[in-house]
Design a protein around this motif. Structure first.
Motif, PDB file in Angstrom:
ATOM      1  N   ALA A  92       0.809  -1.197   0.000  1.00 25.94           N
ATOM      2  CA  ALA A  92       0.000   0.000   0.000  1.00 25.94           C
ATOM      3  C   ALA A  92       0.850   1.257   0.000  1.00 25.94           C
ATOM      4  O   ALA A  92       0.373   2.341  -0.294  1.00 25.94           O
ATOM      5  CB  ALA A  92      -0.928  -0.007   1.216  1.00 25.94           C
ATOM      6  N   SER A  93       2.125   1.150   0.326  1.00 29.57           N
ATOM      7  CA  SER A  93       2.976   2.327   0.437  1.00 29.57           C
ATOM      8  C   SER A  93       3.651   2.692  -0.881  1.00 29.57           C
ATOM      9  O   SER A  93       4.233   3.758  -1.008  1.00 29.57           O
ATOM     10  CB  SER A  93       4.045   2.102   1.506  1.00 29.57           C
ATOM     11  OG  SER A  93       4.881   1.015   1.125  1.00 29.57           O
ATOM     12  N   GLY A  94       3.626   1.809  -1.850  1.00 31.24           N
ATOM     13  CA  GLY A  94       4.300   2.084  -3.117  1.00 31.24           C
ATOM     14  C   GLY A  94       3.622   3.211  -3.873  1.00 31.24           C
ATOM     15  O   GLY A  94       2.426   3.474  -3.712  1.00 31.24           O
ATOM     16  N   LYS A  95       4.412   3.879  -4.718  1.00 32.64           N
ATOM     17  CA  LYS A  95       3.850   5.009  -5.455  1.00 32.64           C
ATOM     18  C   LYS A  95       4.509   5.134  -6.817  1.00 32.64           C
ATOM     19  O   LYS A  95       5.717   4.962  -6.969  1.00 32.64           O
ATOM     20  CB  LYS A  95       4.032   6.306  -4.673  1.00 32.64           C
ATOM     21  CG  LYS A  95       3.430   7.545  -5.351  1.00 32.64           C
ATOM     22  CD  LYS A  95       3.675   8.818  -4.554  1.00 32.64           C
ATOM     23  CE  LYS A  95       2.885   8.842  -3.279  1.00 32.64           C
ATOM     24  NZ  LYS A  95       3.030  10.129  -2.564  1.00 32.64           N
ATOM     25  N   LEU A  96       3.705   5.446  -7.827  1.00 31.71           N
ATOM     26  CA  LEU A  96       4.176   5.845  -9.143  1.00 31.71           C
ATOM     27  C   LEU A  96       3.990   7.353  -9.245  1.00 31.71           C
ATOM     28  O   LEU A  96       2.868   7.858  -9.139  1.00 31.71           O
ATOM     29  CB  LEU A  96       3.387   5.140 -10.241  1.00 31.71           C
ATOM     30  CG  LEU A  96       3.600   5.656 -11.671  1.00 31.71           C
ATOM     31  CD1 LEU A  96       5.048   5.486 -12.108  1.00 31.71           C
ATOM     32  CD2 LEU A  96       2.657   4.971 -12.651  1.00 31.71           C
ATOM     33  N   THR A  97       5.101   8.075  -9.416  1.00 31.85           N
ATOM     34  CA  THR A  97       5.067   9.532  -9.515  1.00 31.85           C
ATOM     35  C   THR A  97       5.560   9.944 -10.893  1.00 31.85           C
ATOM     36  O   THR A  97       6.675   9.608 -11.286  1.00 31.85           O
ATOM     37  CB  THR A  97       5.961  10.185  -8.443  1.00 31.85           C
ATOM     38  OG1 THR A  97       5.541   9.764  -7.151  1.00 31.85           O
ATOM     39  CG2 THR A  97       5.888  11.704  -8.535  1.00 31.85           C
ATOM     40  N   ILE A  98       4.726  10.683 -11.622  1.00 27.11           N
ATOM     41  CA  ILE A  98       5.092  11.176 -12.955  1.00 27.11           C
ATOM     42  C   ILE A  98       5.015  12.696 -12.920  1.00 27.11           C
ATOM     43  O   ILE A  98       3.939  13.266 -12.744  1.00 27.11           O
ATOM     44  CB  ILE A  98       4.159  10.608 -14.035  1.00 27.11           C
ATOM     45  CG1 ILE A  98       4.209   9.079 -14.034  1.00 27.11           C
ATOM     46  CG2 ILE A  98       4.539  11.154 -15.413  1.00 27.11           C
ATOM     47  CD1 ILE A  98       3.165   8.431 -14.926  1.00 27.11           C
ATOM     48  N   SER A  99       6.150  13.350 -13.065  1.00 27.50           N
ATOM     49  CA  SER A  99       6.186  14.809 -12.996  1.00 27.50           C
ATOM     50  C   SER A  99       6.675  15.429 -14.306  1.00 27.50           C
ATOM     51  O   SER A  99       6.685  16.654 -14.449  1.00 27.50           O
ATOM     52  CB  SER A  99       7.106  15.259 -11.857  1.00 27.50           C
ATOM     53  OG  SER A  99       8.424  14.757 -12.044  1.00 27.50           O
ATOM     54  N   GLY A 100       7.110  14.607 -15.245  1.00 23.86           N
ATOM     55  CA  GLY A 100       7.594  15.116 -16.521  1.00 23.86           C
ATOM     56  C   GLY A 100       7.912  13.961 -17.438  1.00 23.86           C
ATOM     57  O   GLY A 100       7.636  12.800 -17.150  1.00 23.86           O
ATOM     58  N   GLY A 101       8.515  14.296 -18.571  1.00 29.72           N
ATOM     59  CA  GLY A 101       8.898  13.264 -19.513  1.00 29.72           C
ATOM     60  C   GLY A 101       7.772  12.888 -20.456  1.00 29.72           C
ATOM     61  O   GLY A 101       6.672  13.459 -20.442  1.00 29.72           O
ATOM     62  N   TYR A 102       8.064  11.887 -21.273  1.00 33.24           N
ATOM     63  CA  TYR A 102       7.121  11.408 -22.293  1.00 33.24           C
ATOM     64  C   TYR A 102       7.174   9.896 -22.267  1.00 33.24           C
ATOM     65  O   TYR A 102       8.242   9.301 -22.384  1.00 33.24           O
ATOM     66  CB  TYR A 102       7.549  11.944 -23.659  1.00 33.24           C
ATOM     67  CG  TYR A 102       6.693  11.512 -24.826  1.00 33.24           C
ATOM     68  CD1 TYR A 102       5.585  12.257 -25.205  1.00 33.24           C
ATOM     69  CD2 TYR A 102       7.006  10.370 -25.560  1.00 33.24           C
ATOM     70  CE1 TYR A 102       4.800  11.875 -26.298  1.00 33.24           C
ATOM     71  CE2 TYR A 102       6.235   9.981 -26.642  1.00 33.24           C
ATOM     72  CZ  TYR A 102       5.137  10.731 -27.006  1.00 33.24           C
ATOM     73  OH  TYR A 102       4.367  10.353 -28.079  1.00 33.24           O
ATOM     74  N   MET A 103       6.024   9.239 -22.077  1.00 29.95           N
ATOM     75  CA  MET A 103       6.014   7.784 -21.952  1.00 29.95           C
ATOM     76  C   MET A 103       4.867   7.182 -22.750  1.00 29.95           C
ATOM     77  O   MET A 103       3.730   7.659 -22.687  1.00 29.95           O
ATOM     78  CB  MET A 103       5.901   7.368 -20.484  1.00 29.95           C
ATOM     79  CG  MET A 103       5.928   5.864 -20.274  1.00 29.95           C
ATOM     80  SD  MET A 103       6.224   5.377 -18.555  1.00 29.95           S
ATOM     81  CE  MET A 103       4.769   6.054 -17.764  1.00 29.95           C
ATOM     82  N   VAL A 104       5.195   6.130 -23.499  1.00 27.98           N
ATOM     83  CA  VAL A 104       4.204   5.388 -24.267  1.00 27.98           C
ATOM     84  C   VAL A 104       4.260   3.940 -23.827  1.00 27.98           C
ATOM     85  O   VAL A 104       5.322   3.309 -23.850  1.00 27.98           O
ATOM     86  CB  VAL A 104       4.468   5.487 -25.784  1.00 27.98           C
ATOM     87  CG1 VAL A 104       3.398   4.720 -26.553  1.00 27.98           C
ATOM     88  CG2 VAL A 104       4.510   6.939 -26.232  1.00 27.98           C
ATOM     89  N   VAL A 105       3.104   3.392 -23.421  1.00 29.72           N
ATOM     90  CA  VAL A 105       3.024   2.032 -22.899  1.00 29.72           C
ATOM     91  C   VAL A 105       2.118   1.196 -23.788  1.00 29.72           C
ATOM     92  O   VAL A 105       0.990   1.610 -24.099  1.00 29.72           O
ATOM     93  CB  VAL A 105       2.486   2.031 -21.452  1.00 29.72           C
ATOM     94  CG1 VAL A 105       2.282   0.615 -20.951  1.00 29.72           C
ATOM     95  CG2 VAL A 105       3.431   2.799 -20.537  1.00 29.72           C
ATOM     96  N   ASP A 106       2.593   0.031 -24.179  1.00 36.70           N
ATOM     97  CA  ASP A 106       1.788  -0.959 -24.903  1.00 36.70           C
ATOM     98  C   ASP A 106       1.826  -2.231 -24.075  1.00 36.70           C
ATOM     99  O   ASP A 106       2.820  -2.967 -24.081  1.00 36.70           O
ATOM    100  CB  ASP A 106       2.366  -1.187 -26.298  1.00 36.70           C
ATOM    101  CG  ASP A 106       1.530  -2.147 -27.144  1.00 36.70           C
ATOM    102  OD1 ASP A 106       0.756  -2.928 -26.559  1.00 36.70           O
ATOM    103  OD2 ASP A 106       1.661  -2.141 -28.379  1.00 36.70           O
TER     104      ASP A 106
END
Length: 656
Positions: free
Chosen positions: A453-467
């Motif tokens: 429960a403590s894990g986190k995904l933080t996105i503050s910049g950049g460019y990402m493409v996921v397939d």
């Protein structure tokens, strides 16, 4: 997992948190500025919601030169005939002209500090360095070919440091035999074996054949500053127990075990791999580059195939039961979980920090794996993985660089993930980006994943493409997005979702487009300050079908063509305004310029209007009839889903 003392972990953390500024000193002004900018972005990310654990890695950099500890004498290549001892090799044995060495048949023993120049061919002989423990021995290979049938060709028994220079314009070769006369536990086990520090420099060529076991081994530090070095070994290619450091050179390794490794996992300041530059071509049955401690890379070109490459992996995606029972990425066979033979490309017992470099990597297991933290602050990485593309047990941060994960089981995985810059494209058979943690079963060879429960995904910049064939962005904890651009081509099956989080997904900035199945689809949390729309279509649409979102003035907010079949889409943009009317259309054509399915500029024509609605002040859920409630097992044929808080509930139609 390698066990390291708390002192070792603390020293590694301090090292990685202080090396960035110093590490850029040898780079151009542009590179220094770019890296500093990445660091500032990282700080901003932390201040806007990034976790403290991710912050430590976000600010990590490296100075491979500093950690390598290159000394002035490591670069010593000059010699003169008048001030050196000549060693001549021939079919009949060896002869010595000068002081400090003696020859007995084919065995040449060096007993004093000095410069020794070796030339000729010795079919069954050996160069032995047995000098005082404070001696520096300079060994120049000036067109030397040395083979030893029952031991190492070059054997350093005692010396503080042995510097092997590959004379410019010469070809040199050493090899051992397939069986050694000394079979004791502490016996030499490589074609070149040194009990003291070993440095290889110069601009000549060296071919090493390790027929018994390893190619080149130093029981202390092993440094390479130049030359063209070709190593073939039955087991490991190159080992520096305390340190393996490279400044320059062209290094080719073909190994039946690991390509490069350090083995000292007990001393806090040892066991590092530090690479400033050079060209590496590594083919290994085991790991490509393995460090008992940390791997620091400041530049270089890397072509690595480990464990037979990604095609050798037997891992396959299994569709998760929409109720959350059984199946899924954790329901793998015992064969898949067993890690009796590791085939990772880069593997570290502690941290991995990459500031620059070009990487072409194909691994049966993970391409980049850390038992602690990973920081990528630059470089060009093309990665093909049979398991994870990039995996860190604790924290993983991407500040800059270009990362292309062409195939993987899971793309990016860690307990905490922070993305503040760079360009990332990834393809995965299961989850694309996964915030999760390894259970203790990994110590016994398994690789079970546990929720946190403590894990986190933080996105503050950049460019990402996921397939992703599984979940696109998956956090067993929470997600935070404050900037950047994220495009998700999520799963086609209803057992996973383009977005999947168990806690909250707070979005306050950036552009998010996530398309996929509707069965388990989620949108950002209703507590997000940035507006979003989650559209569930009445049926499944084909890959490449345009989805266009326009406001009441016909201004296009987004035009996107998902790469796979889909039945739902989430769009979040700073341009969305509460109380404004919007229209969603599908099909047609766009005259704009497409990048990763997202169109910029141009106009869209020929589409079919699906719905017109007024955007609310929270996440707005829409179907063909207009605004609706959060998707709870809605979608084509009565698919399953999750509520906006991330909880799962209800059952899909037809499930008892």
């Amino acid at each position: 997992m390698m066990k390291r003392s708390n002192k070792a972990k603390m020293m590694t953390a301090v090292l990685l948190s202080t090396l960035l500024a110093a590490g850029c000193s040898a780079k151009s002004t542009d590179t220094t500025t770019a890296t500093a900018s990445a660091s500032e972005t990282a700080v901003s990310a932390v201040q806007s919601g990034g976790s403290a654990s991710a912050a430590a890695v976000q600010l990590a950099g490296l100075n491979a030169t500093e950690k390598a500890g290159f000394k002035d004498n490591d670069a010593l290549t000059a010699w003169s005939k008048d001030s050196s001892t000549s060693i001549s090799l021939s079919a009949s044995g060896a002869s010595v002209e000068g002081s400090g060495a003696k020859a007995e048949g084919g065995i040449v023993t060096i007993t004093a500090a000095g410069t020794y120049v070796v030339a000729g061919k010795l079919s069954d002989g050996q160069i032995v360095v047995d000098a005082p423990k404070d001696a520096d021995v300079h060994l120049v290979l000036n067109g030397a070919q040395i083979s030893k049938q029952d031991g190492p060709a070059i054997y350093v028994k005692e010396a503080d440091k042995t510097i092997v220079t590959l004379q410019d314009g010469t070809d040199n070769a050493v090899s051992d035999g397939s069986g050694y006369s000394d079979t004791s536990e502490d016996a030499a086990i490589a074609a070149i074996f040194s009990k003291g520090d070993l440095t290889i420099n110069g601009s000549g060529k060296l071919t090493v054949q390790g027929k018994m076991n390893d190619g080149i081994v130093s029981k202390d530090d092993l440094k390479m500053l130049g030359g063209t070095i070709d190593v073939q070994a039955v087991d490991d290619g190159v080992i520096g127990r305390d340190l393996f450091a490279v400044q320059d050179g062209s290094i080719t390794i073909k190994a039946g075990g690991d390509g490069v490794k350090t083995t000292n996992d007990t001393d806090a300041d040892k066991g590092f791999v530090a690479i400033k530059g050079g060209t590496f071509n590594i083919t290994s049955a085991g790991d490509g580059i393995q460090a008992a401690s940390s791997i620091l890379i400041g530049g270089g070109t890397f072509d690595i195939v480990s464990g037979g490459g990604s095609a050798a992996s037997t891992k396959t995606h299994q569709e998760q039961d929409p109720r959350g029972f059984g199946g899924g990425p954790q329901a793998q066979t015992a064969t898949d979980d067993a890690e009796s033979s590791s085939g990772k490309a880069l593997k570290a017992g502690a941290d991995i920090a990459i500031a620059d470099g070009k990487f072409q990597v194909d691994a049966a297991d993970d391409t980049i794996h850390s038992n602690a933290n990973i920081s990528i602050a630059g470089g060009q990485l093309v990665l093909a993985a049979g398991d994870d593309g990039i995996h860190a047990d604790t924290t993983l941060s991407i500040l800059n660089g270009t990362i292309d994960i062409t195939t993987s089981y899971e793309g990016i995985e860690s307990l905490d993930i922070a993305i503040s810059g760079g360009k990332v494209r990834l393809v995965s058979k299961d989850d694309g980006v996964n915030v999760s943690s390894e259970s203790n079963s990994s110590a016994a060879g398994g690789k079970g994943m546990t929720n946190t429960a403590s894990g986190k995904l933080t996105i503050s910049g950049g460019y990402m493409v996921v397939d992703a064939a599984g979940d696109g962005l998956d956090s067993n904890g929470s997600m935070v997005m404050t900037g950047g651009t994220v495009i998700v081509n999520g799963p086609s099956g209803n057992g996973n979702g383009a977005l999947d989080y168990d806690g909250t997904f707070e979005q306050s900035g950036g552009t998010l487009i996530a398309a996929g199945s509707s069965g388990m689809a989620q949108a950002p949390s209703d507590t997000s300050s940035q507006r979003a729309v989650h559209m569930t279509f009445p049926g499944t649409l084909q890959a490449g079908t345009l989805v266009t979102l326009k406001d009441g003035t016909s201004k296009t907010i987004a035009t996107f063509a998902p790469a796979k079949t889909f039945s739902s889409i989430v769009i979040s943009s700073p341009e969305l305004k509460a109380g404004t009317e919007y229209t969603i259309s599908t099909g047609g054509k766009s005259t704009g310029t497409a990048t990763d399915g997202m169109y910029a500029g141009g106009v869209t024509s020929g589409g079919t209007k699906i719905v017109t609605f007024t955007l609310g002040d929270k996440v707005t859920y829409v179907n063909e009839s207009g605004v609706t409630t959060a998707n709870t097992f809605g979608g084509p044929g009565g698919a399953g889903g999750r509520g906006p808080g991330g909880g799962r509930g209800g059952r899909p139609a037809g499930m008892n």
